[in-house]
Write a protein that holds these residues in place. Structure first.
Motif: not given
Length: 145
Positions: A66-68, A71-76, A87-93, A104-113
């Motif tokens: 799951f996450g960036p 499933p389903g290839g690139p998201g957003g 949490v926040l797609p790369p294009f929004l970042q 870095k904080e967002l990546a840690a949050l995504q890992k937790d989610v």
């Protein structure tokens, strides 16, 4: 993905305008991909954006896929529905001009989610998400004929 988007090229001139792009959900993709902001999208512009955004999501999948990059290839937006739990797609970042520390904080949050989502879903549900693919349920409808 480029071929799917360019199926909207009504006059088959190899260029897209927003007028031809009748699915409004693709307008955000159009705006990001129109590199020279001339209101015309070329295959080269779209391919360059897709390559850039695909590289940004590569290898970022968390447990269970799951996450960036999951499933389903690139998201957003612009690629169909966001990834489950993203949490926040790369294009929004990119649009928000996040700092390296924020990313870095967002990546840690995504890992937790991703880990929490992996615990919540059953194996059957995870399989269904992996099989849905980029054009699966919730994806873009076929272009007009």
């Amino acid at each position: 993905m480029a071929a799917r988007v360019f199926a909207y090229d009504a006059n088959k001139d190899g260029k897209l305008t927003k007028y031809e792009l009748t699915d409004g959900r693709l307008h955000a993709l159009f705006e990001r991909a129109d590199a020279n902001k001339d209101g015309i999208l070329t295959k080269d512009e779209l391919t360059a954006l897709l390559t850039k955004e695909s590289a940004a999501t590569a290898g970022g999948s968390g447990p269970g896929g799951f996450g960036p990059g999951g499933p389903g290839g690139p998201g957003g937006p612009g690629f169909g529905p966001p990834q489950p739990g993203q949490v926040l797609p790369p294009f929004l970042q990119d649009q928000l001009n996040l700092t390296d520390a924020q990313k870095k904080e967002l990546a840690a949050l995504q890992k937790d989610v991703d880990a929490r989502l992996n615990k919540i879903l059953t194996d059957e549900q995870k399989k269904a998400l992996r099989e849905r693919g980029p054009g699966g349920p919730g994806g873009f409808p076929p272009p007009p004929q």
